[in-house]
Write a protein that holds these residues in place. Structure first.
Motif, mmCIF file in Angstrom:
data_model
loop_
_atom_site.group_PDB
_atom_site.id
_atom_site.type_symbol
_atom_site.label_atom_id
_atom_site.label_comp_id
_atom_site.label_asym_id
_atom_site.label_seq_id
_atom_site.Cartn_x
_atom_site.Cartn_y
_atom_site.Cartn_z
ATOM 1 N N SER A 27 -2.489 -1.777 4.339
ATOM 2 C CA SER A 27 -3.898 -1.973 4.700
ATOM 3 C C SER A 27 -4.507 -0.724 5.334
ATOM 4 O O SER A 27 -5.729 -0.548 5.337
ATOM 5 N N ASP A 28 -3.672 0.165 5.869
ATOM 6 C CA ASP A 28 -4.179 1.360 6.537
ATOM 7 C C ASP A 28 -4.555 2.473 5.572
ATOM 8 O O ASP A 28 -5.517 3.211 5.795
ATOM 9 N N VAL A 29 -3.768 2.629 4.507
ATOM 10 C CA VAL A 29 -3.999 3.752 3.596
ATOM 11 C C VAL A 29 -3.257 3.526 2.285
ATOM 12 O O VAL A 29 -2.172 2.944 2.266
ATOM 13 N N THR A 30 -3.850 3.993 1.193
ATOM 14 C CA THR A 30 -3.174 4.069 -0.090
ATOM 15 C C THR A 30 -2.986 5.542 -0.422
ATOM 16 O O THR A 30 -3.968 6.285 -0.527
ATOM 17 N N PHE A 31 -1.735 5.957 -0.557
ATOM 18 C CA PHE A 31 -1.458 7.341 -0.944
ATOM 19 C C PHE A 31 -1.596 7.459 -2.461
ATOM 20 O O PHE A 31 -0.846 6.817 -3.209
ATOM 21 N N LEU A 32 -2.543 8.256 -2.905
ATOM 22 C CA LEU A 32 -2.662 8.533 -4.342
ATOM 23 C C LEU A 32 -1.846 9.788 -4.631
ATOM 24 O O LEU A 32 -2.360 10.898 -4.783
ATOM 25 N N GLU A 128 -12.497 -2.354 14.035
ATOM 26 C CA GLU A 128 -12.451 -3.026 15.344
ATOM 27 C C GLU A 128 -13.821 -3.090 16.015
ATOM 28 O O GLU A 128 -14.204 -4.133 16.551
ATOM 29 N N ILE A 129 -14.565 -1.997 15.997
ATOM 30 C CA ILE A 129 -15.821 -1.933 16.753
ATOM 31 C C ILE A 129 -16.998 -2.478 15.948
ATOM 32 O O ILE A 129 -17.910 -3.100 16.502
ATOM 33 N N HIS A 130 -17.010 -2.269 14.631
ATOM 34 C CA HIS A 130 -18.172 -2.661 13.822
ATOM 35 C C HIS A 130 -17.841 -3.673 12.724
ATOM 36 O O HIS A 130 -18.722 -4.014 11.929
ATOM 37 N N GLN A 131 -16.577 -4.127 12.671
ATOM 38 C CA GLN A 131 -16.154 -5.078 11.639
ATOM 39 C C GLN A 131 -16.504 -4.578 10.237
ATOM 40 O O GLN A 131 -16.809 -5.337 9.325
ATOM 41 N N THR A 132 -16.470 -3.264 10.075
ATOM 42 C CA THR A 132 -16.699 -2.637 8.776
ATOM 43 C C THR A 132 -15.354 -2.197 8.211
ATOM 44 O O THR A 132 -14.647 -1.411 8.841
ATOM 45 N N ASP A 133 -15.018 -2.723 7.045
ATOM 46 C CA ASP A 133 -13.704 -2.449 6.455
ATOM 47 C C ASP A 133 -13.871 -1.442 5.319
ATOM 48 O O ASP A 133 -14.223 -1.814 4.201
ATOM 49 N N MET A 134 -13.640 -0.165 5.605
ATOM 50 C CA MET A 134 -13.760 0.869 4.587
ATOM 51 C C MET A 134 -12.407 1.110 3.921
ATOM 52 O O MET A 134 -11.419 1.336 4.618
ATOM 53 N N PRO A 135 -12.354 1.081 2.603
ATOM 54 C CA PRO A 135 -11.105 1.454 1.929
ATOM 55 C C PRO A 135 -10.724 2.886 2.312
ATOM 56 O O PRO A 135 -11.595 3.717 2.574
ATOM 57 N N HIS A 136 -9.429 3.155 2.341
ATOM 58 C CA HIS A 136 -8.961 4.489 2.744
ATOM 59 C C HIS A 136 -7.852 4.948 1.810
ATOM 60 O O HIS A 136 -6.836 4.265 1.648
ATOM 61 N N TYR A 137 -8.054 6.102 1.199
ATOM 62 C CA TYR A 137 -7.062 6.728 0.343
ATOM 63 C C TYR A 137 -6.707 8.098 0.909
ATOM 64 O O TYR A 137 -7.538 8.754 1.548
ATOM 65 N N SER A 138 -5.484 8.530 0.651
ATOM 66 C CA SER A 138 -5.079 9.889 1.012
ATOM 67 C C SER A 138 -4.734 10.624 -0.269
ATOM 68 O O SER A 138 -3.937 10.137 -1.080
ATOM 69 N N ILE A 139 -5.360 11.801 -0.464
ATOM 70 C CA ILE A 139 -5.181 12.549 -1.697
ATOM 71 C C ILE A 139 -4.842 14.008 -1.378
ATOM 72 O O ILE A 139 -4.991 14.471 -0.255
ATOM 73 N N SER A 140 -4.426 14.724 -2.409
ATOM 74 C CA SER A 140 -3.973 16.104 -2.245
ATOM 75 C C SER A 140 -5.100 17.104 -2.515
ATOM 76 O O SER A 140 -5.877 16.936 -3.459
#
Length: 383
Positions: A27-32, A128-140
């Motif tokens: 849920s924290d990050v998807t490594f592409l 936590e602060i704004h209840q906004t759930d932004m998808p998160h990816y980590s890329i090279s």
């Protein structure tokens, strides 16, 4: 784009689904990233230097990564204890600026690997602060080779209409900022894809990012460690015999170190401060929005002046900022350390490390950064 063909091609380009990598919760990050864990890519420092000198790109091999020694770990824990709230405020401020500038329909795209913990913290803050759930990816993204276009296309296919926000940990000379701008221009030219090339970082001492938590040059604790605070992921790899035309750039997952991993420890040490700093972060972000700080690139100009003054052949041997100077003293062969002033509280550990390693320290008045480390000249150093 004329002809219309290229603009449509990326939407149907076949790209492999990502595999689960790293020690963070999904849920924290998807490594592409393509998993290269089974391939021996590590080379000794001497072998890597010889290869780089003969023209091999630094992203085609990996340094030998080891568990952090006791002094690294002690510095990490002490820095975390002293600066967790300051880091949380930088996270909150950056997150508030992203929220204000981009809105809720935004995907966080952190630049592996220093950007990954920053992206996770920004995502956690907004949730936590704004209840906004932004998808998160980590890329090279790699100097000299650009950004992973397949990873970008995967994100755009999965989140049509969303804005992308690139995230990194901190700025130094601004090299990655330049690579990002060039990569976004290339995406527009080649595919008609228009991306914001703005960068969000926790600390911007180089004065070359649009969104940042602070421009103070202090040690973000994750700079003390490599894989053990970055989801146990290696640096990213781009080698044509390993990375096919539809693959993501590669990386190794050091899953054998799971028992020693500190990646989630770092996140869990910062998150509890979010509610305490949220109001201040919001106000700082409002102030920045009303009176945007200039992107002066003063940091790069300082480094160019140092390069000339000290006759350093390769600008990559000059590592600006507290985080990079710490890395030079812990991992490299330092030649000398430059500091803005000796009584700067952010460099106490730098002075101790320099003394222990018998590295000369010089005051360089007016330096944008708290300090700079200069590595002993070895042709072809490119990290």
């Amino acid at each position: 784009m004329e002809g219309g063909g290229s603009m449509e091609d990326w939407r149907i380009r076949p790209i492999q689904e990502p595999v689960q990598l790293g020690s963070y919760p999904a849920s924290d990050v998807t490594f592409l990233l393509k998993d290269l864990s089974a391939i021996p890519l590590e080379q000794s420092t001497d072998d890597r230097e010889r290869a780089i000198q003969s023209g091999t790109h630094y992203s085609e091999m990996l340094p030998v990564e080891q568990q952090p020694a006791a002094d690294y770990l002690a510095l990490y824990h002490e820095t975390l204890r002293l600066s967790a709230k300051k880091v949380a405020l930088a996270v909150g401020t950056t997150a508030e600026m992203i929220r204000s500038n981009k809105g809720a329909n935004t995907v966080l795209v952190s630049l592996a690997r220093a950007g990954t913990p920053a992206g996770i913290l920004i995502r956690r803050y907004l949730l936590e602060i704004h209840q906004t759930d932004m998808p998160h990816y980590s890329i090279s993204i790699i100097r000299g080779k650009g950004i992973d276009e397949n990873a970008l296309m995967y994100i755009l296919q999965k989140h049509p209409g969303a804005k992308l926000q690139f995230v990194d940990g901190w700025t130094g000379k601004g090299a990655i900022r330049k690579v990002l701008s060039e990569a976004c221009s290339k995406m527009d030219r080649d595919y008609g894809i228009k991306l914001d090339d703005d960068l969000a970082v926790l600390a911007d001492p180089g004065q070359c990012a649009e969104m940042f938590g602070t421009r103070e040059d202090f040690l973000i604790p994750s700079a003390c460690l490599n894989a053990p605070v970055s989801g146990l992921m290696s640096r990213t790899v781009m080698r044509e015999d390993l990375i096919g035309p539809h693959d993501f750039h590669g990386s190794k997952f050091y899953k054998e170190w799971l028992e020693q991993d500190l990646s989630n420890h770092f996140i869990s040490a910062i998150v509890p401060f979010f509610s305490e700093i949220a109001r201040e972060a919001e106000q700082i972000a409002v102030d920045f929005t009303e009176q945007p700080p200039s992107m002066s690139w003063k940091g790069l100009r300082d480094i160019q002046a140092i390069q000339n003054e000290y006759a350093v052949a390769d600008i990559n041997l000059i590592k600006p900022g507290v985080g990079e100077t710490t890395r030079v003293l812990l991992r490299r062969v330092p030649w000398r350390i430059l500091v803005d002033r000796l009584d700067n509280p952010n460099i106490r550990h730098i002075l101790h490390l320099a003394e222990a390693r018998e590295v000369p320290v010089e005051v360089y008045p007016g330096l944008t950064y708290s300090c700079c480390g200069i590595i002993k000249s070895v042709k072809g150093d490119a990290e």
